[in-house]
Structures are given as C-alpha cells and as structure tokens.
Enzyme design. Sequence first.
Site, PDB file in Angstrom:
ATOM      1  N   TYR A  95       0.829  -1.209   0.000  1.00  0.00           N
ATOM      2  CA  TYR A  95       0.000   0.000   0.000  1.00  0.00           C
ATOM      3  C   TYR A  95       0.861   1.256   0.000  1.00  0.00           C
ATOM      4  O   TYR A  95       0.490   2.272  -0.605  1.00  0.00           O
ATOM      5  CB  TYR A  95      -0.951  -0.010   1.207  1.00  0.00           C
ATOM      6  CG  TYR A  95      -2.112  -0.950   1.018  1.00  0.00           C
ATOM      7  CD1 TYR A  95      -3.244  -0.553   0.319  1.00  0.00           C
ATOM      8  CD2 TYR A  95      -2.068  -2.248   1.517  1.00  0.00           C
ATOM      9  CE1 TYR A  95      -4.308  -1.411   0.129  1.00  0.00           C
ATOM     10  CE2 TYR A  95      -3.128  -3.122   1.328  1.00  0.00           C
ATOM     11  CZ  TYR A  95      -4.251  -2.698   0.629  1.00  0.00           C
ATOM     12  OH  TYR A  95      -5.293  -3.554   0.432  1.00  0.00           O
ATOM     13  N   GLU A 137      -7.920  -7.199   5.528  1.00  0.00           N
ATOM     14  CA  GLU A 137      -7.127  -8.292   4.966  1.00  0.00           C
ATOM     15  C   GLU A 137      -6.401  -9.070   6.054  1.00  0.00           C
ATOM     16  O   GLU A 137      -6.286 -10.297   5.983  1.00  0.00           O
ATOM     17  CB  GLU A 137      -6.164  -7.732   3.920  1.00  0.00           C
ATOM     18  CG  GLU A 137      -6.892  -7.309   2.641  1.00  0.00           C
ATOM     19  CD  GLU A 137      -6.149  -6.288   1.813  1.00  0.00           C
ATOM     20  OE1 GLU A 137      -4.913  -6.158   1.991  1.00  0.00           O
ATOM     21  OE2 GLU A 137      -6.780  -5.602   0.996  1.00  0.00           O
ATOM     22  N   PRO A 277     -18.344 -21.933 -10.902  1.00  0.00           N
ATOM     23  CA  PRO A 277     -18.880 -21.766  -9.545  1.00  0.00           C
ATOM     24  C   PRO A 277     -20.279 -22.350  -9.400  1.00  0.00           C
ATOM     25  O   PRO A 277     -20.662 -22.799  -8.311  1.00  0.00           O
ATOM     26  CB  PRO A 277     -18.875 -20.247  -9.344  1.00  0.00           C
ATOM     27  CG  PRO A 277     -18.912 -19.678 -10.725  1.00  0.00           C
ATOM     28  CD  PRO A 277     -18.136 -20.637 -11.572  1.00  0.00           C
ATOM     29  N   PHE A 387     -15.371 -12.634 -13.792  1.00  0.00           N
ATOM     30  CA  PHE A 387     -13.995 -13.115 -13.850  1.00  0.00           C
ATOM     31  C   PHE A 387     -13.092 -11.951 -14.276  1.00  0.00           C
ATOM     32  O   PHE A 387     -13.384 -11.256 -15.247  1.00  0.00           O
ATOM     33  CB  PHE A 387     -13.865 -14.268 -14.851  1.00  0.00           C
ATOM     34  CG  PHE A 387     -14.536 -15.544 -14.412  1.00  0.00           C
ATOM     35  CD1 PHE A 387     -14.794 -15.788 -13.084  1.00  0.00           C
ATOM     36  CD2 PHE A 387     -14.907 -16.498 -15.339  1.00  0.00           C
ATOM     37  CE1 PHE A 387     -15.412 -16.963 -12.673  1.00  0.00           C
ATOM     38  CE2 PHE A 387     -15.518 -17.679 -14.950  1.00  0.00           C
ATOM     39  CZ  PHE A 387     -15.773 -17.909 -13.615  1.00  0.00           C
ATOM     40  N   GLY A 388     -11.994 -11.747 -13.549  1.00  0.00           N
ATOM     41  CA  GLY A 388     -11.105 -10.616 -13.860  1.00  0.00           C
ATOM     42  C   GLY A 388     -11.545  -9.370 -13.125  1.00  0.00           C
ATOM     43  O   GLY A 388     -12.320  -9.430 -12.160  1.00  0.00           O
TER      44      GLY A 388
END
Length: 393
Positions: A95, A137, A277, A387-388
């Site tokens: 970061y 996170e 999925p 996706f992506g």
Amino acid sequence: MLTEKDITLVKSTIPLLEEAGSAITEYFYNRMFKHNPELKDIFNMSNQHTGKQKVALFEAIAAYAKNIENLAALTTAVERIAQKHTSFNIQPDHYNIVGHHLLATLRELAPDAFTAEIEQAWANAYQFLAEIFISREDELYTQRANTKGGWRGKRQFKVIEKLDESALVTSFIFAPIDNCDVIDYQVGQYLGIELTPNGAQNVEIRQYSLSNKPNGKTYRISVKREQGQFPGLVSNHLHDNVKVGDLVDIHAPAGDFFFVDRQSPVVLISAGVGVTPMQAMLEQMSDKQHKQKVHYIHACENNEQHSFKHRVLELCDKHAWQHNTWYKDKINDEANIHQGFIDFTSLELPTDTGHFYMCGPVGFMQFAKTSLVKLGICESRIHYEVFGPHANL
C-alpha cells in the site's frame, strides 16, 4: 479520521478525475512498474494489456472520491477487493508503494491543479482507505490461518488428476504435499494459483473458481483455454504444460461471491466457463439435500463445449430439479437443450422468492440481469461474479 477540509478538497478534484479518465491509471501503472518492476510478479499483466485493470482502477478511484463522506456505500466494493487482495498475498508495504505512485501520478499529470494542500488531502484520504483494507485483509489472513486446514501465504500442492470436461475446459485436482487437511470454502469462491509459465518473465497469479463442493482434502478448479486476440498465458500453460505430479503454489480460498442457503428456491445461470462456480453450488446443494426448488440454466457454443453436461443431468434427475441449456450452434434433438439465446420468459422461474446466481461474460450477465428485472425480480436477489477486474452490470 478525515477532516471536513480533507473531504472538501478531495471532492473538488472529481471533475479533474473525470476529465482525465483512465489516462490517470494508465500513467500510474506505467510509472509504478518502471520504478517497482517486482510488482509485475503480483499484478495480472494480461489485464494490463487488455486495459481492463486500468478502467477498473479508475472507476474505484472515482467512486472513492465521490463517496468519501459516505464510505458505507463502498462496503461491498471494499470486501470484494480485500478478498481478491488476499489471493495475491497483498501486504501493508504494498500500500505504501501504490500510494506513493498514485500521489506522484496526480501531481505530475496536473501540476497546476494538484496543489500541495490538495496533495496532502489525497494523502490523508489514501492512508485512511489503506488502513481499512490492511485491517480487513489481516482479519481474513488470520481467520484462515487459524481454521482447520488453513494457512497464510502460499502453500505447495501437487496435481493429482487432470480431466477434460469439454473441448476447451480442463479440471485440475490439487492435494497438498504435506498431506494435511485443507480449509473448507464457500461454494462460489476461488483459489489463487501462483506459477511461472514456460518462457514467462514474471511469476503469474490467477484466480480460478472452485468447481466442486469442499471435501477437506483436495481442491478442484476447471480452466478454460483462453484463445482469441488475448490468449491466456496461464490457462494455456496449465492445459499444455502442467501435468499430473507437478507442483503449484496455492493461496487459500477467497471471494465475496458464494451461495447462501436462505431456504428459498435457487436459480443458477451461467454461460461458458462461468459454469464453474455454479457446478460447485449444484454439487453442494445435492450433497445437502436442498429442500427448495432448483433451476439450472446454462448457455454455451455447442455440445463439444458443454462442460459437466452428464454430471448436471445426473444431479438434476436425482432431485427432480429443472435444467435447461441453450447452444449457439445447431443442435441435435435433445430434451431441455435449445438453440439461440436464453429465453427466460419460457421458463417457470421463482420470481417472487427465488435467489439468482449468475456467472459468465459481462455482456451475457447484463442481458440476463435485464431479462430478470423485466420479469419483476428484485435486484437484491440477483448475485453475480465477474472473472477478472470487476464490472458493474
């Protein structure tokens, strides 16, 4: 906390950001990779070539500036990004690097408008947001490490099986080389796979949806060989070069898109490799004896590209669940297989109480969402995965 002055100054730069558009993020990425080339081992460089990542980052920056005094509006986006970051093993130091290059980008692109006062406000705003991500996170990393079968960082797995699911999709089953348990996951989530393709200059990390229900011992992903203008570097490497017995590094399952059992009817909608999925969800609902109605809807090019066809028929017939598939190409006369675009009006869908899960190309999901909303289905009951880099439907 941010001051009112910080908020006012950041919001004053919105017209500047909108005028510059994704040129900001293009400059930013070029600058960052020039000064910190080691980050090419983390970022998906294929998305850099297609421009998807640059657009996604610009939209995220603009959204933050517009909602800086109402961050609750960004809760969903923050969770989605934090989940994705853990699949890259993003750390606090990253970061600092990104913040440095972001501020330098704004300063260098608009030296007259980006005064020292505005730069300080943006520095405060960036640090405030970075701390939110770092905190979330760390929670995710710690939670996974402390769960049975969990770990932090990467863990080495062996390919124990490689199966063709269709003309373009191959499944890979991984088992940890330490022979210990693996952490369970929510069906719909993905794995971060880290490897170095033959001839590649950088380590590549990709996320692939888990395509089976959790079993505590192995993971399965099902990967499409990406062709066309931007052939998939990693997908083609997996298909052509990764064999049974080979080792890969894997990051723990992550993702904010997953099935939630709300004791309501479920509709699974997919196109192409977006089936992966949905397959995991279907397997889990079968295993758990889902008591509500299930409707499985899929679209693909033709019979040769119809992944999991026989398994889906087996599961749906077992539970008397509805299933319909549409092929683009000419088809043989098979029950519940149609030609052309999905016709949602021809189906008996649970419009009042059902929850709809979607995955596939963005254009397909935009079409599907529009069709569902026209049928009176509330957007809050439509859940989807891109996706992506993320895109809003």
